[in-house]
Write an enzyme that holds these catalytic residues in place. Structure first.
Site, PDB file in Angstrom:
ATOM      1  N   GLU A 134      -7.026  10.882  -0.503  1.00 57.45           N
ATOM      2  CA  GLU A 134      -7.868  10.448  -1.602  1.00 57.45           C
ATOM      3  C   GLU A 134      -8.784  11.540  -2.135  1.00 57.45           C
ATOM      4  OE1 GLU A 134      -8.467   7.574  -3.460  1.00 57.45           O
ATOM      5  OE2 GLU A 134      -6.471   7.177  -2.752  1.00 57.45           O
TER       6      GLU A 134
ATOM      7  N   SER B 210       0.843  -1.194   0.000  1.00 57.49           N
ATOM      8  CA  SER B 210       0.000   0.000   0.000  1.00 57.49           C
ATOM      9  C   SER B 210       0.882   1.251   0.000  1.00 57.49           C
ATOM     10  CB  SER B 210      -0.959  -0.042   1.188  1.00 57.49           C
ATOM     11  OG  SER B 210      -1.945   0.954   1.088  1.00 57.49           O
TER      12      SER B 210
ATOM     13  N   HIS C  25      -3.680  -0.747  -4.830  1.00 57.55           N
ATOM     14  CA  HIS C  25      -5.145  -0.922  -4.741  1.00 57.55           C
ATOM     15  C   HIS C  25      -5.749  -0.639  -6.119  1.00 57.55           C
ATOM     16  CE1 HIS C  25      -4.844  -0.979  -0.322  1.00 57.55           C
ATOM     17  NE2 HIS C  25      -4.099   0.109  -0.420  1.00 57.55           N
TER      18      HIS C  25
END
Length: 421
Positions: A212, A178, A233
């Protein structure tokens, strides 16, 4: 800290049993250059192939593993969890060390004050842990924390980052998941909504801009992976447009990016400039070195999609499919093989955003158009197959899954466009 390690190991060992690895990857680390294990997040404990890709590539004679959990809001807890996972796969407890490096304290660990770890990047004891490690792991969280802690204010490497680079050069393996994957490249993708990041300017990150929301944000990464950018992701969060725009913001010769799915890793041999896909998902490769840029988008990025066991040449971006995947020559089947990549846009659909997909086929070419519209802005992605497009699949692969290369990808942004049947 000992209590954390014991607890994590006990829970994990009771919960699962180790399955046998199924994918073929190189068995030993090279003498020089080191290896990377770049994981797209969401790593499942029963994904033995990925864990072994990291554990089995430790530098010979250096069994120690250093865990850097500084990206996490819970550094000691995240570090202890991964330590337990390593012990579940047979790593001795005495070979695992959590590096004391963090930006903030986790109130849920009252017996550990991580705020005392902020100076870890210059602490001789913590640097010694790195210097004795044959493997170094970065957990997930916020990649900007790693950037702020490991790169000094004047832009130079901290002593800890310099030590990590030295270990990598002599043959250690460096892995991360990640945020720990995003930070591998330089520049790195520091944030940006997968749809909103298609519009407006590309920002240089400040600490408050990571995450995000809003525009695409790029900042300096650690630069262990030099060929291009890394996003994670990937399929699960619909980030292919974000990655495409990020690579097209780079100089023409550096426009390459990797999108790694969850529960999937890319094992990189830096010396041989080769990489293998490991795990359950796919790695999407975007090559924009010959693409063209306009005021409203770009055209002719080349897209490839790799599955477990496939190899990527990092110099030429040539794809070598895994043993058992045979070439498919029938053009209708080749065109069908595009669908899993076209469907990368599906996570971008929402209550306020419409998504329409259309398909046009000819004898030798195919065109798939994905139209995304939200309020006063829209984006159109075009996936096109031509004579350079290649598709391989095995008898066991379901649907249109398989290895794909040479797809042309284009993007146009602006006002929403009417859906064309």
């Amino acid at each position: 800290m000992t209590r954390f390690l014991a607890f994590a190991c006990a829970i994990l060992c009771v919960a699962l049993s180790v399955p046998a690895g199924a994918q073929t990857v190189p068995e030993s680390a090279p003498a020089e250059g080191g290896r990377l294990v770049i994981v797209g997040g969401g790593l499942s404990l029963d994904n033995a192939d990925v864990y072994h890709a990291f554990i089995d590539n430790r530098l010979a004679g250096s069994p120690g593993i250093a865990i850097i959990a500084a990206a996490s809001a819970s550094p000691s807890g995240s570090g202890a969890t991964f330590a337990g996972e390593l012990m579940f796969y047979g790593v001795a407890a005495e070979d695992v060390a959590i590096v004391q490096l963090a930006m903030l304290d986790d109130p849920d660990t009252p017996d550990v004050d991580e705020s005392e770890w902020t100076g870890g990047a210059t602490d001789p004891d913590q640097i010694a842990t790195i210097e004795n490690a044959g493997a170094i792991w970065f957990t997930g969280g916020d990649q900007m924390r790693l950037r702020q802690l490991l790169i000094a204010e004047d832009g130079t490497d901290t002593p800890m980052l310099a030590a990590i680079r030295t270990r990598l050069e002599v043959g250690a393996v460096v892995g991360g998941s990640s945020a720990g994957a995003a930070v591998m490249s330089d520049p790195m993708i520091a944030g940006g909504d997968p749809f909103g990041g298609l519009f407006g300017e590309v920002l240089a990150a400040a600490p408050s801009q990571s995450g995000e929301s809003g525009s695409l944000v790029l900042d300096r990464g650690l630069g262990f992976f030099s060929p291009g950018l890394v996003d994670q992701h990937f399929a699960q969060r619909g980030r292919f447009g974000r990655l495409a725009r990020a690579i097209m913001a780079q100089p023409a010769t550096s426009r390459m990016g990797l999108g790694i799915d969850e529960d999937t890793a890319l094992l990189v041999d830096r010396g041989d400039r080769a990489a293998w896909v490991v795990g359950r998902g796919t790695v999407t490769v975007l090559d924009g070195r010959r693409a063209t840029v306009s005021a409203t988008g770009f055209a002719d990025i080349r897209l490839s999609r790799l599955h477990g066991g496939d190899m990527l040449n990092l110099s030429t971006l040539a794809v070598t499919p895994a043993s058992g995947r045979e070439p498919v020559t029938a053009r209708p089947s080749v065109f069908g093989g595009l669908w899993p990549s076209v469907r990368l846009a599906d996570p971008l659909e929402s209550e306020t955003r419409q998504l329409f997909t259309s398909e046009q086929r000819r004898a030798a070419t195919a065109r798939f158009e994905v139209n995304l519209a939200e309020d006063k802005r829209g984006a159109i992605f075009v996936f096109a197959a031509d004579a350079r497009t290649r598709y391989w699949r095995s008898a066991e692969e379901e649907g249109w899954n398989g290895t794909l290369s040479g797809v042309r990808l284009s993007l146009t942004t602006g006002a929403p466009q009417p859906y064309r049947h």
